[in-house]
Enzyme design. Structure first.
Site, PDB file in Angstrom:
ATOM      1  CG  ASP A 222      -2.258   0.704   0.947  1.00 15.14           C
ATOM      2  OD1 ASP A 222      -2.229   1.945   0.802  1.00 15.14           O
ATOM      3  OD2 ASP A 222      -3.303   0.036   0.870  1.00 15.14           O
ATOM      4  CG  HIS A 276      -4.843   2.383  -1.726  1.00 18.03           C
ATOM      5  ND1 HIS A 276      -4.912   2.747  -0.394  1.00 18.03           N
ATOM      6  CD2 HIS A 276      -6.103   2.529  -2.207  1.00 18.03           C
ATOM      7  CE1 HIS A 276      -6.157   3.079  -0.087  1.00 18.03           C
ATOM      8  NE2 HIS A 276      -6.898   2.965  -1.171  1.00 18.03           N
ATOM      9  CD  GLU A 347     -10.400   4.318  -0.425  1.00 17.62           C
ATOM     10  OE1 GLU A 347     -11.284   4.563   0.409  1.00 17.62           O
ATOM     11  OE2 GLU A 347      -9.240   3.982  -0.096  1.00 17.62           O
TER      12      GLU A 347
END
Length: 566
Positions: A222, A276, A347
């Site tokens: 991440d 991420h 996201e």
């Protein structure tokens, strides 16, 4: 203890149900082996389940195995799983395991297929029959694949408990025919935000095996860290790991995949992107490769990402795609030939790209404008180029596999049903949805022909309840979360994101709640948690006996005094 069923109903066969002829057992766990239709079996079987009320007292060292399989590979696999079974049942012994004069338990396993492939098409069904004669107790297991046989061994372990004297007890007769409702039954564990030692991952896998879960979704990297060793690109680990000891080496990853496979579990590795991604990617300029990542560790973070630290891959840097392809080369080599990859895709923070002059100038010079639709197109190009690389890697490494592998991405802005067909072809992308139970997204994607994996965020997000305004979901909420019954629903996953959990607390956060989802995904029962509660408490005890540290779910008094805490 009187033999009573789930709602205190008598469960004796008719011939033994006369007044004064009530079967008694030496302990509650002894009774649970056959009290109620499913006894102590977790998850509940989906077909026949008939359990005898007589008991066999035996020594675990008297269990003998006979394997009938078409290949040496399958035989070796089953020998290893036999050892795991014996190890697990020995842990049920309350005192000395030795029983003087114990008769043998003869386990005969017949497997039809020589294949060790484990994917969404694998047949995990099994048939288990137990009968007892004056000579011995015979356990006959039939399965199409070694994975079905492995599940049968797990069920057999559920039919065994410790005796208050020495040794073990099992039912003298049983018939269980079983197969899962969904082929994808998973647990996601995030080991990037907080590093999880290998022993913790093994414990998670052991608990999954006890639950007949079959996919360990490894969110291994991440923005926070990149602890996975990629031998072709050592800079990722060197610049991305929290420390030299917080690393998963290539050999450790290979061994973990083998460890999981023997327990009927796939390891699905996720390399998230384009969001991420940050720490581990920042060495590009030093290597003359330009900015592989943008917005890395930018402040104020709310202007560049949804969660600190920020970072997003640069979709207009060809060198970034070259690095991604090297990552895929490594992952394809360490995994099974049939395994695929999770590409993340959630996201994406458009303001990050829009605030990066390098990206906006190149977009404008190549015919894009800076509209939201243009950024969505850029985002979809990222996935298209990476799936092309993944295909090339697999075609070279595994030429015998003719069909391109579908990959998985999270639901996001570009999986909106009104636009998804413009960006992600349904033949190649499986959508893992993380929406609330009242969302229409799953049904709308299914109606469009997409395959989905459900991770209901208001039931199966196990990190909730410890931050912000999120709520904690107890095991009953996890259990009662129903998902669509549609051919394109592959199954589901519970998710353990690690912002607020580490190696010292992760087990109690996941278990036993993930086991509640396991029964939903295996059996999809029409009944609710109330009917399952006493089997669930016994399942939790088994986890403890196997070295797992699950959270408490009820006072022990309520377990010992059934139906008094309703």
């Amino acid at each position: 203890m009187n033999l009573r069923g789930r709602n205190n109903e008598p469960t004796l066969p008719p011939k033994a149900a006369n007044i004064g002829d009530v079967k008694r057992f030496e302990s509650q766990n002894d009774c649970r082996l056959s009290c109620g239709k499913y006894g102590a079996i977790w998850p509940m079987p989906t077909a026949d389940c008939i359990l005898g009320h007589e008991r066999i007292h035996f020594d675990p060292w008297k269990v003998r195995f006979n394997i009938m399989a078409n290949s040496s590979w399958a035989k070796q696999f089953l020998r290893e799983t036999n050892r795991i079974l014996v190890s697990n049942i020995i842990k049920e012994c309350l005192r000395n395991c030795t029983v003087e004069g114990s008769k043998e338990i003869l386990v005969r396993t017949a497997v039809n297929s020589s294949s060790l492939t484990l994917d969404w098409e694998t047949d995990e069904s099994y048939k288990l029959n137990i009968r007892t004669t004056g000579i011995a107790t015979f356990v006959d297991i039939k399965a199409e694949t070694v994975y079905g046989a492995r599940h049968a061994y797990e069920t057999l372990s559920n039919l065994i408990t410790g005796s208050i004297a020495n040794g073990l007890l099992t039912v003298s007769s049983a018939r269980v025919h079983d197969r899962p409702k969904y082929p994808h039954r998973g647990v996601l564990l995030d080991t990037a935000r907080n590093f999880m030692p290998l022993r913790q991952i093994r414990n998670t896998i052991d608990a999954m095996a006890a639950s007949k879960l079959n996919v360990f979704h490894w969110h291994v990297v991440d923005t926070h860290s990149f602890p996975l060793e990629i031998t072709r690109v050592p800079e990722l680990q060197r610049f991305g790991a929290y420390s030299p000891t917080n690393v998963y080496t290539r050999s450790e990853t290979i061994n973990m995949i083998k460890y999981a496979r023997l327990r009927g579990i796939r390891i699905l590795i996720e390399i998230d992107g384009p969001s991420h991604a940050g720490n581990g990617w920042q060495w590009g300029p030093m290597a003359g490769m330009g900015n592989l990542v943008v917005c890395a560790n930018q402040k104020p973070w709310r202007s560049y990402c949804v969660q600190p630290p920020c970072g997003q891959l640069n979709p207009l840097n060809d060198n970034m795609y070259s690095v991604m392809k090297e990552i895929y080369e490594d992952i394809a080599e360490v995994g099974a030939p049939e395994e695929t990859i999770h590409m993340g895709g959630d996201e994406v923070f458009i303001p990050c790209w829009n605030a990066t002059e390098e990206i906006t100038q190149k977009m404008l010079s190549t015919g894009f404008d800076l509209s939201l639709q243009s950024f969505y197109k850029l985002w979809s190009i990222f996935h298209a180029k990476n799936i092309e690389s993944w295909d090339e890697v697999n075609q070279r490494q595994y030429p015998d596999i003719k069909e391109p592998k579908s990959v998985i991405v999270w639901s996001s802005h570009i999986t909106d049903p009104t636009i998804i067909e413009n960006y992600l072809p349904k033949e190649r992308f499986i959508i893992q949805t993380w929406v609330a139970s009242n969302s229409s997204l799953n049904r709308m994607l299914l109606d469009l022909g997409y395959r989905i994996i459900a991770s209901t965020k208001n039931a199966w997000y196990l990190d909730h309840g410890f931050w912000g305004r999120t709520m904690y979901y107890n095991w009953a909420t996890v259990y009662n979360n129903k998902i669509e019954t549609h051919p394109n629903v592959l199954g589901g996953e519970v998710c353990m994101w690690s912002e607020y959990v580490d190696e010292f607390s992760v087990e109690s956060r996941i278990w036993p709640r993930a086991g509640a989802a396991a029964e939903r995904l295996w059996s999809n029962p029409k009944t609710g948690s109330h009917q399952a509660q006493y089997r669930f408490y016994r399942y939790r005890q088994r986890l403890i006996s196997r070295g797992i540290k699950p959270d408490a779910v009820i006072p022990k008094w309520c377990i010992l005094n059934e139906n008094h805490c309703l």
